[in-house]
Design a protein around this motif. Structure first.
Motif, PDB file in Angstrom:
ATOM      1  N   ILE A 111      30.367  24.543   8.437  1.00  0.00           N
ATOM      2  CA  ILE A 111      29.179  24.883   9.221  1.00  0.00           C
ATOM      3  C   ILE A 111      29.275  26.317   9.733  1.00  0.00           C
ATOM      4  CG2 ILE A 111      27.939  24.395  11.374  1.00  0.00           C
ATOM      5  CD1 ILE A 111      28.571  21.424  10.904  1.00  0.00           C
ATOM      6  N   LYS A 112      30.428  26.673  10.290  1.00  0.00           N
ATOM      7  CA  LYS A 112      30.586  28.023  10.842  1.00  0.00           C
ATOM      8  C   LYS A 112      30.563  29.079   9.731  1.00  0.00           C
ATOM      9  CE  LYS A 112      33.051  26.487  14.963  1.00  0.00           C
ATOM     10  NZ  LYS A 112      34.335  26.453  15.711  1.00  0.00           N
ATOM     11  N   SER A 113      31.182  28.768   8.611  1.00  0.00           N
ATOM     12  CA  SER A 113      31.176  29.704   7.484  1.00  0.00           C
ATOM     13  C   SER A 113      29.771  29.889   6.938  1.00  0.00           C
ATOM     14  CB  SER A 113      32.121  29.201   6.388  1.00  0.00           C
ATOM     15  OG  SER A 113      32.106  30.055   5.273  1.00  0.00           O
ATOM     16  N   SER A 114      28.995  28.809   6.880  1.00  0.00           N
ATOM     17  CA  SER A 114      27.623  28.897   6.370  1.00  0.00           C
ATOM     18  C   SER A 114      26.761  29.761   7.279  1.00  0.00           C
ATOM     19  CB  SER A 114      27.027  27.497   6.242  1.00  0.00           C
ATOM     20  OG  SER A 114      27.736  26.744   5.294  1.00  0.00           O
ATOM     21  N   TRP A 115      26.932  29.610   8.576  1.00  0.00           N
ATOM     22  CA  TRP A 115      26.171  30.438   9.510  1.00  0.00           C
ATOM     23  C   TRP A 115      26.499  31.914   9.296  1.00  0.00           C
ATOM     24  CZ3 TRP A 115      26.919  34.010  13.343  1.00  0.00           C
ATOM     25  CH2 TRP A 115      25.847  34.251  14.197  1.00  0.00           C
ATOM     26  N   ARG A 116      27.774  32.218   9.144  1.00  0.00           N
ATOM     27  CA  ARG A 116      28.165  33.618   8.926  1.00  0.00           C
ATOM     28  C   ARG A 116      27.613  34.146   7.605  1.00  0.00           C
ATOM     29  NH1 ARG A 116      33.033  31.581  11.332  1.00  0.00           N
ATOM     30  NH2 ARG A 116      33.910  31.153   9.262  1.00  0.00           N
ATOM     31  N   THR A 117      27.644  33.302   6.568  1.00  0.00           N
ATOM     32  CA  THR A 117      27.104  33.730   5.275  1.00  0.00           C
ATOM     33  C   THR A 117      25.607  34.004   5.381  1.00  0.00           C
ATOM     34  OG1 THR A 117      28.776  32.456   4.089  1.00  0.00           O
ATOM     35  CG2 THR A 117      26.808  33.063   2.861  1.00  0.00           C
ATOM     36  N   LEU A 118      24.890  33.144   6.084  1.00  0.00           N
ATOM     37  CA  LEU A 118      23.442  33.313   6.228  1.00  0.00           C
ATOM     38  C   LEU A 118      23.086  34.585   6.976  1.00  0.00           C
ATOM     39  CD1 LEU A 118      22.381  29.652   7.089  1.00  0.00           C
ATOM     40  CD2 LEU A 118      21.635  30.956   5.097  1.00  0.00           C
ATOM     41  N   PHE A 119      23.804  34.871   8.061  1.00  0.00           N
ATOM     42  CA  PHE A 119      23.340  35.906   8.983  1.00  0.00           C
ATOM     43  C   PHE A 119      24.179  37.184   8.990  1.00  0.00           C
ATOM     44  CE2 PHE A 119      21.801  31.831  10.749  1.00  0.00           C
ATOM     45  CZ  PHE A 119      20.452  32.071  10.586  1.00  0.00           C
ATOM     46  N   ARG A 120      25.336  37.167   8.380  1.00  0.00           N
ATOM     47  CA  ARG A 120      26.156  38.381   8.343  1.00  0.00           C
ATOM     48  C   ARG A 120      26.365  38.912   6.928  1.00  0.00           C
ATOM     49  NH1 ARG A 120      30.957  36.485  12.595  1.00  0.00           N
ATOM     50  NH2 ARG A 120      29.610  36.299  14.457  1.00  0.00           N
ATOM     51  N   TRP A 121      26.406  38.021   5.952  1.00  0.00           N
ATOM     52  CA  TRP A 121      26.790  38.430   4.588  1.00  0.00           C
ATOM     53  C   TRP A 121      25.721  38.053   3.574  1.00  0.00           C
ATOM     54  CZ3 TRP A 121      31.460  35.042   5.997  1.00  0.00           C
ATOM     55  CH2 TRP A 121      32.274  35.711   6.917  1.00  0.00           C
ATOM     56  N   ASN A 122      24.475  38.062   3.964  1.00  0.00           N
ATOM     57  CA  ASN A 122      23.432  37.594   3.064  1.00  0.00           C
ATOM     58  C   ASN A 122      22.923  38.710   2.163  1.00  0.00           C
ATOM     59  OD1 ASN A 122      21.597  35.806   1.859  1.00  0.00           O
ATOM     60  ND2 ASN A 122      21.177  34.811   3.805  1.00  0.00           N
ATOM     61  N   LEU A 123      22.147  38.294   1.191  1.00  0.00           N
ATOM     62  CA  LEU A 123      21.749  39.147   0.073  1.00  0.00           C
ATOM     63  C   LEU A 123      20.325  39.657   0.243  1.00  0.00           C
ATOM     64  CD1 LEU A 123      22.042  40.199  -2.887  1.00  0.00           C
ATOM     65  CD2 LEU A 123      21.321  37.915  -3.626  1.00  0.00           C
ATOM     66  N   PHE A 199      23.055  25.431   0.300  1.00  0.00           N
ATOM     67  CA  PHE A 199      22.047  25.795   1.302  1.00  0.00           C
ATOM     68  C   PHE A 199      22.031  27.308   1.513  1.00  0.00           C
ATOM     69  CE2 PHE A 199      20.633  26.320   5.749  1.00  0.00           C
ATOM     70  CZ  PHE A 199      19.396  25.690   5.673  1.00  0.00           C
ATOM     71  N   THR A 200      23.200  27.932   1.624  1.00  0.00           N
ATOM     72  CA  THR A 200      23.228  29.378   1.858  1.00  0.00           C
ATOM     73  C   THR A 200      22.655  30.149   0.677  1.00  0.00           C
ATOM     74  OG1 THR A 200      25.468  29.704   0.955  1.00  0.00           O
ATOM     75  CG2 THR A 200      25.289  29.132   3.290  1.00  0.00           C
TER      76      THR A 200
END
Length: 620
Positions: A111-123, A199-200
């Protein structure tokens, strides 16, 4: 104002998602998602946590039932375990403190990794749209993703982070409706992690750097892997890799939904693994005394993998590929560093093999395994004992054998393997070996042993015909080191006949070749259940931390889709490279944003304008 239900003409040319799910339906509604989106984690039999004020209105138990034939299909009464708000993602994670990994650890990390992927490392997806494309406007937003429900339908098995192949259900169902409610349901915490990864991949960053959106709502995905074992083998003995370099590969593995990380940690050239009971082994056998993996490092890497649903399989190759032991205990090694005719005694220099009839070797291995295996067993159910490329001529120089006669050597090898595998089983682990032990040395293996093949499709067929579970990894397709040219220096006397200095497995195996592999090739239908998966291999004579990322990725991603989605599509045809190419290009971009230096597979011109770079494409 334009409605968010408007069917927008700026939809990506790619429908996201790598590897390809079994079933994926999506629309064209744009939904934005904000950093304050809340995650609700439910599980069977969980106690509600937090104050009443912290709980979601639907915190009371509810029943979920899937109408799908694939993926989670149980009816369970679920209760809220935890709610995540934006502040939850600032927590310092102490996941590296405890021993072992639980399903709860896996979900919390996912969950925490997905949030970071969505909002910090997204495309930001400019490479996948025509020039001057019309991206969605945040000002047009009236509905967004409001809540994400994580539903664990069954209690995890105790070995969820270290299963044998097939023991953990990785399937999941992902739904995102037009109203902005997302649900990810799975029968295990690892399935939840896989669903969150998908999801991400549905979301993109806006050019204003502040907003994130999906253009695909509503979404329904039913998904499950084809093969139980999906991995990468990384050699860290021929060149040195830091813990951070290794963890980066684990991140990429997990994001490609692979579930096995094979660490080939020792070989002829160096022994970087510290064994406290044998302190000189790494102190003298490593390239330098500081280029070692401490027990803390080993635990950290294993735990870092397990918490992402990736089981690490440690390999100590033996009896061959062991000449680095000579530097600390020369009495254990035969045929050490024979020069100049080393190729008579080994596959590559420096030669050296454990003596095959030595009580001193036996005592050494007792000490080694007693020290190491208890530190492996909290994180894995496997241990790889090697067994490849053992050169019989080396035993002419073994003072305990003095013969290269198979009739003399085979019983000694049988005894050697039996002792090692008994040690492995005593630690609660399942042995893995390279194919030569079975197919060349005719060793009788236990029925539990996994046999890893690398030489041919015919070898895989022979392994399963004998009743053993097999891992595929034919060097003609899935050796990622091939095609860089000869790393050995060529003497002028033979230079002309070696020209143009190809390596033994040239040419370079591009992603399309890796993607074309059918793991079942040549295996009769009645034996295909014994092909449990496979691995791509990164041998590192010419690879170090500078180029390792681009050597593995995204070719490793092509292997990941073959092993997750299978080599055939729903109609039984070979998977289309036309379909795969833009999706793989997008996966490459996402890996780069995660910190992985994956190389590109096409230029933006090809991905921006759709069908401009196809060769022989007829539109059918």
């Amino acid at each position: 104002m334009r409605s968010p239900l408007h069917i927008l003409h700026f939809l990506s040319l790619v429908s996201a998602l790598w590897p390809q799910p079994i079933s994926y339906e999506h629309g064209s509604v744009v939904l934005f998602i904000k950093k304050d989106v809340q995650f609700y984690w439910y599980e069977a039999g969980a106690r509600n946590v937090g104050s009443v004020a912290d709980q979601h209105p639907d915190q009371q138990p509810f029943t979920f039932a899937s109408n799908s034939n694939t993926g989670p299909n149980a009816q369970e009464t679920l209760k809220l375990r935890k709610r995540y708000t934006e502040s939850s993602f600032d927590d310092v994670n102490d996941w590296d403190v405890e021993e072992g990994v639980s399903g709860h650890d896996i979900i919390d990390y996912a969950i925490k990794s997905s949030w970071r992927t969505l909002f910090r490392w997204n495309l930001y997806p400019w490479k996948f749209h025509p020039r001057n494309w019309d991206e969605p406007s945040p000002q047009d937003q009236t509905t967004g993703v409001s809540e994400i429900h994580i539903r664990l339908l069954h209690a995890d098995p105790s070995n969820v982070a270290k299963p044998l192949a097939g023991e953990v259900d990785e399937s999941y169902i992902l739904k995102l409706d037009e109203g902005g409610k997302a649900t990810i349901s799975a029968n295990s915490s690892v399935g939840i992690a896989r669903g969150l990864t998908s999801f991400t991949q549905l979301f993109y960053k806006h050019s204003d750097e502040k907003h994130v959106y999906t253009p695909y709502a509503p979404v329904t995905i039913h998904d499950a892997p084809k093969f139980q074992h999906r991995g990468i083998n990384l050699d860290v003995s021929r060149n040195w890799f830091t813990v951070a370099d290794i963890k980066r590969q684990v991140d990429a593995l997990a994001y490609n939904k692979m579930n096995r990380f094979h660490l080939h940690v020792t070989d002829s050239q160096s022994w970087p693994l510290e064994i406290p009971a044998l302190p000189e082994l790494a102190a003298k056998g490593a390239y330098r005394p500081d280029l070692v993996y401490t027990p803390r490092d080993l635990k950290h890497i294993q735990r870092y993998a397990a918490i992402q649903g990736v089981e690490m399989i440690t390999e100590l190759d033996m009896p061959g590929h062991t000449s680095s032991i000579f530097y600390s205990q020369p009495e254990l090694i035969a045929a050490f560093n024979i020069q100049p005719n080393w190729d008579t005694y080994c596959a590559e220099p420096p030669c050296g093999t454990l003596k095959l009839n030595s009580s001193a070797v036996d005592a050494f291995l007792d000490t080694l395994f007693d020290d190491l295996l208890p530190r492996i067993s909290p994180y894995s159910s496997y241990f790889h004992t090697g067994g490849d490329e053992v050169n019989k001529n080396a035993y002419n120089l073994d003072d305990t054998v003095k013969s290269n006669d198979s009739a003399v050597l085979q019983p000694l090898m049988q005894k050697f393997v039996d002792r090692n595998h008994d040690r492995v089983r005593a630690a609660g682990l399942t042995p893995v070996v390279w194919e030569e032990m079975l197919l060349e040395w005719n060793v009788t293996l236990g029925s539990d042993v996994i046999v890893q093949s690398w030489q041919s499709d015919e070898a895989v067929a022979s392994i399963v015909e004998k009743g053993y579970k097999a891992l595929v990894g034919n060097y003609n397709y899935w050796y990622l080191d091939c095609g860089k040219g000869q790393w050995l220096d060529i003497d002028p006397s033979i230079s002309a006949q070696q020209y143009p200095y190809y390596d033994y497995c040239a040419p370079f195996h591009n992603w399309r070749l890796a993607y074309s592999v059918d793991p079942y090739a040549g295996v009769p239908a009645e034996n295909q259940h014994l092909v449990i998966g496979g691995e791509a291999h990164m041998w590192n004579e010419q690879t170090d931390p500078v180029n390792v990322d681009r050597m593995i990725w995204p070719r490793g991603s092509a292997v990941a889709e073959v092993l997750w989605s299978g080599p055939k599509d729903a109609e039984g045809r070979n998977r289309s490279q036309i379909d795969a190419s833009p999706r793989l290009s997008e996966m490459r971009e996402r890996l780069v944003l995660l910190g992985v230096g994956a190389e590109p597979i096409q230029m933006p011109y090809c991905t921006m304008d759709g069908m401009q770079c196809q060769l022989g494409y007829t539109g059918n």
